[in-house]
Scaffold this motif. Structure first.
Motif, PDB file in Angstrom:
ATOM      1  N   ALA A  38      40.714  39.411 -43.721  1.00 14.11           N
ATOM      2  CA  ALA A  38      41.632  38.281 -43.701  1.00 14.11           C
ATOM      3  C   ALA A  38      41.150  37.137 -44.584  1.00 14.11           C
ATOM      4  N   ARG A  39      39.843  37.107 -44.851  1.00 15.20           N
ATOM      5  CA  ARG A  39      39.349  36.027 -45.718  1.00 15.20           C
ATOM      6  C   ARG A  39      39.910  36.131 -47.113  1.00 15.20           C
ATOM      7  N   ALA A  40      40.330  37.354 -47.483  1.00 18.63           N
ATOM      8  CA  ALA A  40      40.872  37.544 -48.838  1.00 18.63           C
ATOM      9  C   ALA A  40      42.382  37.681 -48.826  1.00 18.63           C
ATOM     10  N   SER A  41      43.040  37.275 -47.736  1.00 23.79           N
ATOM     11  CA  SER A  41      44.476  37.534 -47.648  1.00 23.79           C
ATOM     12  C   SER A  41      45.237  36.675 -48.647  1.00 23.79           C
ATOM     13  N   LYS A  42      46.316  37.266 -49.138  1.00 21.28           N
ATOM     14  CA  LYS A  42      47.096  36.584 -50.165  1.00 21.28           C
ATOM     15  C   LYS A  42      47.822  35.375 -49.574  1.00 21.28           C
ATOM     16  N   ARG A  43      48.444  35.613 -48.415  1.00 18.65           N
ATOM     17  CA  ARG A  43      49.109  34.506 -47.742  1.00 18.65           C
ATOM     18  C   ARG A  43      48.582  34.420 -46.316  1.00 18.65           C
ATOM     19  N   HIS A  44      48.558  33.255 -45.769  1.00 16.12           N
ATOM     20  CA  HIS A  44      48.124  33.100 -44.396  1.00 16.12           C
ATOM     21  C   HIS A  44      48.726  31.815 -43.857  1.00 16.12           C
ATOM     22  N   PRO A  45      48.770  31.661 -42.528  1.00 14.71           N
ATOM     23  CA  PRO A  45      49.327  30.422 -42.000  1.00 14.71           C
ATOM     24  C   PRO A  45      48.522  29.240 -42.540  1.00 14.71           C
ATOM     25  N   SER A  46      49.238  28.216 -43.014  1.00 20.50           N
ATOM     26  CA  SER A  46      48.518  27.099 -43.602  1.00 20.50           C
ATOM     27  C   SER A  46      49.212  25.803 -43.227  1.00 20.50           C
TER      28      SER A  46
END
Lengths: 289, 190
Positions: free
Chosen positions: A251-259
């Motif tokens: 998940a540290r390299a995820s393209k999109r994430h909740p922000s």
């Protein structure tokens, strides 16, 4: 020739022995099946059918659909209500209906054993169960954990009022899932393929809820985790789940994430204490312009 | 646009690292999956009992995670001897005589006995009453034809990744079978 005759005799001996041995294997018939004079015909042994292989396809399709919906709700719609509803669905379907088995968390053991190369055959459905949540994590973050995993969904639904776990305790406990992951892989890979040792499945605290039955020690574990989940956000997910440890790396390299949208944020910092899993960090010095 | 890119070099580096990690991870997953599929992908396997190994220990009735065990006694009519004094039906160690319940091996009366013709009786299992304790199986195997056997009932079984009964089986009698032949022992195959 002498050699030829010896071979023939030896072969006859082996064949006779094999036949005798074979009858033993086929079941002992001390009493020969009777010849019925009254015209009675022995019935066919009736037995319940095996599981249709199409159900495996349905399982993977359901997982894919739930993952897609979770990603859509978490990232694009940012809908808390949607996530809760999907979590409810996951509890009912992946949890109570499928009894929580086979799940991506337990699949760690299956995949480890299969990669160990000891002849253990792994169904394609299990490989996909393991891989699909990881692929989604690479693009959308831990949406599997959000609302698809039945274990997480149960914890999500019983959370009444999250208390904030102090940072130092949190930091210490967060290491445990990685150790558990290592142990799970080792125990599975080194076990006998005919009776594998999947410790994640054996000590799964929530599966006894879905089966409504379990060994006494597991029921105690379930009660402990359920009670903890009332006040602590996602205790199993954060402090024990080995699959969560794996997903957290990806998940540290995820393209999109909740922000947090930076233009709308006023740095009130209420979100840090509100987040049930302590995932929101202090604002960076750079952002404070 | 160029000044924006130069003003935020960390973001570009992070995006780049992210892309590399994602591509590498996808590659590893695809590669590992390909290896697994090529090497060992089989049909989903189901739990089953090998009656040749079964020790008739009654664990099957107590160790299943379900309240009603998924293991049931199943009867092969084609190998049954149809004996009047069936060793699976009657508990011949008792001192009493007759066909009453006190002389039957089955504690729940799940084994049914029906007269066909002299001296043959048909024995069948009532699934609703059978708990999978294996007492009738023991008698049949030790003194009879071995036509009664404990088998995992595939519609009741939850197909747990780790079968609790398999773990506790003293004879290691649990095996994995394919869904197209879930009861090999009932068909006379190993």
């Amino acid at each position: 020739m002498r050699n030829g005759r010896k071979t023939i005799l030896l072969s006859l001996l082996v064949i006779t022995a094999a036949f005798a041995f074979r009858t033993e294997l086929a079941g002992i018939e001390r009493f020969p099946p009777p010849d019925f004079e009254s015209g009675y015909v022995p019935p066919e042994t009736a037995y319940p059918p095996g599981r249709s292989p199409w159900l495996d396809v349905a399982d993977v399709a359901a997982l894919l659909a739930a993952l897609t919906l979770a990603a859509y709700l978490a990232i694009f719609r940012r809908s808390r209500r949607g996530i809760v509803l999907l979590a409810l669905f996951s509890t009912v379907y992946f949890g109570f209906f499928k009894k929580g088995c086979v799940c991506p968390v337990g699949a760690i053991g299956n995949v480890s054993l299969a990669l160990a190369g000891t002849g253990y055959t792994i169904p394609l459905a299990v490989i996909l169960s393991f891989a699909l949540p990881i692929v989604f994590t690479l693009f959308f973050g831990r949406v599997f954990c959000a609302a698809v995993c039945p274990l997480g969904a149960v914890q999500e639904l019983v959370l009444v009022r999250p208390i904030v776990v102090p940072r130092w305790i949190d930091a210490g406990l967060r290491v445990i899932p990685f150790f558990y992951l290592g142990l799970a892989v080792l125990f599975a890979a080194l076990s006998d393929p005919t009776s594998p040792n999947f410790i994640v499945c054996k000590y799964d605290p929530f599966v006894s809820i879905f089966r409504l039955a379990g060994l006494p020690q597991i029921v105690v574990l379930t009660a402990v985790f359920l009670m903890a989940s009332l006040l602590i956000g996602r205790p199993y997910c954060r402090f024990l789940c080995p699959y969560g440890a794996l997903l957290s790396i990806f998940a540290r390299a995820s393209k999109r994430h909740p922000s947090v949208t930076p233009t709308d944020c006023v740095k009130c910092r209420l979100c840090e204490t509100a987040c049930p899993v302590n995932a929101i960090e202090k604002p960076n010095a750079e952002d404070e312009e | 646009m160029e000044t924006e890119k130069n003003a935020r070099p960390e973001m570009k580096r992070r995006e780049f690292l992210g892309k590399i990690t994602r591509t590498a991870s996808l590659g590893i997953i695809a590669g590992a999956s390909a290896v697994l599929v090529a090497r060992s992908a089989g049909a989903r396997t189901l739990w089953q009992i090998d009656p040749e190994k079964c020790a008739h220990c009654t664990n099957c009735s107590t160790q299943c995670v379900l309240a009603e065990s998924a293991v049931k006694c199943m009867h092969r009519f084609d190998t049954c001897g149809y004996c009047k004094p069936c060793f699976g039906y009657f508990d011949l160690s008792g001192s009493a005589d007759g066909t009453g319940a006190e002389n039957q091996t089955c504690p729940n009366g799940a084994l049914r006995r029906r007269f066909i013709e002299d001296p043959y009786y048909e024995y069948s299992v009532d699934d609703g009453l059978c708990v999978g304790c294996g007492k009738c199986v023991k008698g049949c195997r030790d003194f009879g034809n071995g036509s009664l056997m404990l088998q995992v009932s595939q519609d009741l079984c939850q197909h747990c990744n780790v079968c609790s009964i398999a773990v506790s089986c003293p004879a290691d009698a649990f095996v994995r079978v394919t869904p197209d032949n879930p009861y090999p022992a009932l068909k006379g195959m190993k």
